[in-house]
Design a protein around this motif. Structure first.
Motif, mmCIF file in Angstrom:
data_model
loop_
_atom_site.group_PDB
_atom_site.id
_atom_site.type_symbol
_atom_site.label_atom_id
_atom_site.label_comp_id
_atom_site.label_asym_id
_atom_site.label_seq_id
_atom_site.Cartn_x
_atom_site.Cartn_y
_atom_site.Cartn_z
ATOM 1 N N GLU A 96 0.808 -1.220 0.000
ATOM 2 C CA GLU A 96 0.000 0.000 0.000
ATOM 3 C C GLU A 96 0.845 1.274 0.000
ATOM 4 O OE1 GLU A 96 -3.777 2.043 0.061
ATOM 5 O OE2 GLU A 96 -3.059 0.124 -0.630
ATOM 6 N N PRO A 97 1.853 1.405 0.862
ATOM 7 C CA PRO A 97 2.651 2.638 0.808
ATOM 8 C C PRO A 97 3.316 2.854 -0.555
ATOM 9 C CG PRO A 97 3.077 1.472 2.841
ATOM 10 C CD PRO A 97 2.248 0.566 1.979
ATOM 11 N N GLU A 98 3.816 1.792 -1.144
ATOM 12 C CA GLU A 98 4.459 1.921 -2.452
ATOM 13 C C GLU A 98 3.439 2.298 -3.525
ATOM 14 O OE1 GLU A 98 7.015 2.337 -5.431
ATOM 15 O OE2 GLU A 98 7.523 2.147 -3.318
ATOM 16 N N ARG A 99 2.258 1.701 -3.474
ATOM 17 C CA ARG A 99 1.210 2.027 -4.431
ATOM 18 C C ARG A 99 0.820 3.493 -4.292
ATOM 19 N NH1 ARG A 99 -3.983 2.944 -4.865
ATOM 20 N NH2 ARG A 99 -4.424 2.662 -2.671
ATOM 21 N N LEU A 100 0.707 3.971 -3.055
ATOM 22 C CA LEU A 100 0.362 5.370 -2.835
ATOM 23 C C LEU A 100 1.465 6.308 -3.317
ATOM 24 C CD1 LEU A 100 -1.327 5.110 0.674
ATOM 25 C CD2 LEU A 100 -2.444 5.526 -1.525
#
Length: 93
Positions: free
Chosen positions: A61-65
């Motif tokens: 999730e952090p990387e996608r964001l």
């Protein structure tokens, strides 16, 4: 006349929560895909997260964001440049 409330078995609820947490889709997208109320799904996800049964966000999730943020910044920069060139054309004419 009020609508009759639909009942969902625990397996369906768990599956819906798993789709949200593992697919990277938003609650709204998953609710629409499954034909269920977005508020109900949000409640299931919230309950599962509080119980520790679902991650607060996917591990990526952090990387996608970060990727999404970078993409939006690029789009914004491009739109600002287009607007400025459009305004410059109007002021010269």
């Amino acid at each position: 006349m009020a609508e009759k409330r639909r009942k969902f078995d625990p397996e369906f609820r768990e599956g819906a929560v798993r789709i949200v947490t593992e697919s990277g889709k938003t609650i709204a997208e998953v609710a629409e895909d499954l034909g269920i109320n977005e508020t109900a799904l949000a409640s299931w996800v919230s309950r599962a997260r509080r119980a520790g049964a679902a991650p607060a966000g996917g591990s990526d999730e952090p990387e996608r964001l970060r990727r999404e943020n970078a993409h939006l910044k690029r789009d914004n920069k491009e739109l600002v440049m287009e607007r400025e060139s459009s305004n410059a054309a109007w002021s010269c004419g």
